[in-house]
Scaffold this motif. Structure first.
Motif, PDB file in Angstrom:
ATOM      1  N   HIS A 159       1.430  -1.311  -0.360  1.00 61.11           N
ATOM      2  CA  HIS A 159       0.534  -0.204  -0.232  1.00 61.11           C
ATOM      3  C   HIS A 159       0.984   1.390   0.137  1.00 61.11           C
ATOM      4  CE1 HIS A 159      -0.641   0.644   4.643  1.00 61.11           C
ATOM      5  NE2 HIS A 159       0.768   0.491   4.323  1.00 61.11           N
ATOM      6  N   PHE A 160       0.560   2.786  -0.318  1.00 63.50           N
ATOM      7  CA  PHE A 160       1.213   3.595  -0.251  1.00 63.50           C
ATOM      8  C   PHE A 160       1.425   4.432   0.749  1.00 63.50           C
ATOM      9  CE2 PHE A 160       1.502   7.934  -1.637  1.00 63.50           C
ATOM     10  CZ  PHE A 160       2.701   8.056  -2.426  1.00 63.50           C
ATOM     11  N   MET A 161       0.938   4.144   1.716  1.00 60.84           N
ATOM     12  CA  MET A 161       1.244   4.614   3.101  1.00 60.84           C
ATOM     13  C   MET A 161       0.577   4.183   3.634  1.00 60.84           C
ATOM     14  SD  MET A 161       0.866   8.568   2.473  1.00 60.84           S
ATOM     15  CE  MET A 161       2.020   9.211   4.269  1.00 60.84           C
ATOM     16  N   VAL A 162       0.083   4.562   5.204  1.00 63.33           N
ATOM     17  CA  VAL A 162      -1.027   4.886   5.737  1.00 63.33           C
ATOM     18  C   VAL A 162      -1.298   5.374   5.942  1.00 63.33           C
ATOM     19  CG1 VAL A 162      -0.854   5.095   8.501  1.00 63.33           C
ATOM     20  CG2 VAL A 162       1.121   4.309   8.199  1.00 63.33           C
ATOM     21  N   GLY A 163      -2.740   4.702   6.198  1.00 63.91           N
ATOM     22  CA  GLY A 163      -4.344   5.025   5.752  1.00 63.91           C
ATOM     23  C   GLY A 163      -4.665   4.802   4.298  1.00 63.91           C
ATOM     24  N   MET A 164      -3.702   4.407   3.365  1.00 64.09           N
ATOM     25  CA  MET A 164      -4.069   3.665   2.055  1.00 64.09           C
ATOM     26  C   MET A 164      -4.471   2.927   1.815  1.00 64.09           C
ATOM     27  SD  MET A 164      -3.936   7.003   0.554  1.00 64.09           S
ATOM     28  CE  MET A 164      -2.780   6.488  -1.267  1.00 64.09           C
TER      29      MET A 164
END
Length: 278
Positions: A159-164
């Motif tokens: 995933h791209f980053m936290v929350g994504m």
């Protein structure tokens, strides 16, 4: 900036996902590089020549689409790819993509090892994916690696980053009987193909609105085979990968600043596809 983002993304994936999947050696006795190229770049041929090469290599061309003026995406599959992907939530791995790039005079092949690991995750078959890649490299080679790449062991939990979103965080874009959903996809304007993967499993390749499609020129047409958009139809549901996921994994060098430049695109993509399956 890129190094910083890579460090953050790696830390996040380890913290939230652990070491996803098994190594290629354990899966098929085949060693591959730690970092896998997102695309394989081959010498330029015309669309008709590319179709002929795919057919000669044992692939069925199921669709052709122009994501931008000087490029053509070819969609292809074969029985081994369908058999591997004929599992719940895995059907998207059944169809491969290449971009005949008239602008750059090259062929860009979506690496089946890269996208296979990302889409199949624990059910990934390195034997199948590597055989597919070998057939493509033999047909189109010599091939070189794209500058885009990601660590193999991180692809299953990407995933791209936290929350994504992760792969499994798909957008639900339609519900009803599978037959009705397939019929809606087939009737939609601009649908490139609807491919049967199994008895109750299909993948439709649909067209987004022209305004939505404009994101491609902003982020780079070199990876234009991201279009047309794929929709998985199974179990009475139509599901599409979140744009935040598929854009990021298709453009792994993408930065947060670049993402902010197309902030409205993910919502527009979901809206466009939901119209098809109303």
């Amino acid at each position: 900036m890129k190094k910083f983002y890579t460090l953050i993304a790696t830390a996040v994936m380890i913290a939230f996902c652990g070491c996803a999947g098994t190594t290629p050696e354990a899966e098929a006795g085949v060693k591959i590089e730690k970092e896998v190229a997102t695309y394989k770049i081959a010498p330029y041929v015309s669309v008709d020549e590319a179709k002929a090469k795919l057919a000669a290599a044992g692939f069925e061309v199921v669709g052709s689409y122009k994501p931008f003026e000087n490029g053509t995406t070819l969609l292809f599959t074969n029985n081994a790819m369908k058999a591997m992907a004929n599992k719940p939530s895995r059907g998207l791995a059944a169809v491969g993509r290449i971009l005949v790039d008239d602008e750059r005079k090259q062929i860009s092949i979506a690496n089946p090892v890269y996208f296979g690991k990302a889409f199949m995750q624990k059910e990934y078959s390195h034997a199948t994916a590597s055989a597919e890649l070998a057939a493509l490299e033999k047909a189109f080679g010599p091939c070189k690696n794209s500058g885009d790449k990601w660590e193999f062991d991180g692809l299953a939990g990407y995933h791209f980053m936290v929350g994504m979103p992760y792969y499994e965080d798909m957008d639900l874009v339609g519900e009803g009987s599978t037959a009705d959903l397939v019929a809606k996809a087939q009737k939609a304007k601009g649908t490139t193909a609807v491919v049967k993967i199994g008895e109750d499993r299909y993948v439709a390749f649909v067209e987004l609105d022209r305004r939505t499609n404009g994101f491609l020129k902003k982020i780079g047409t070199q990876n234009g085979e991201i279009l047309p958009w794929a929709v998985l139809i199974e179990g009475g549901q139509a599901k599409a990968l979140s744009a935040k996921y598929i854009i990021a994994i298709s453009y792994p060098a993408f930065t947060m600043t670049e993402f902010m430049g197309i902030a409205t695109v993910p919502g527009a993509v979901a809206t466009d596809i939901k119209k098809i399956f109303k």
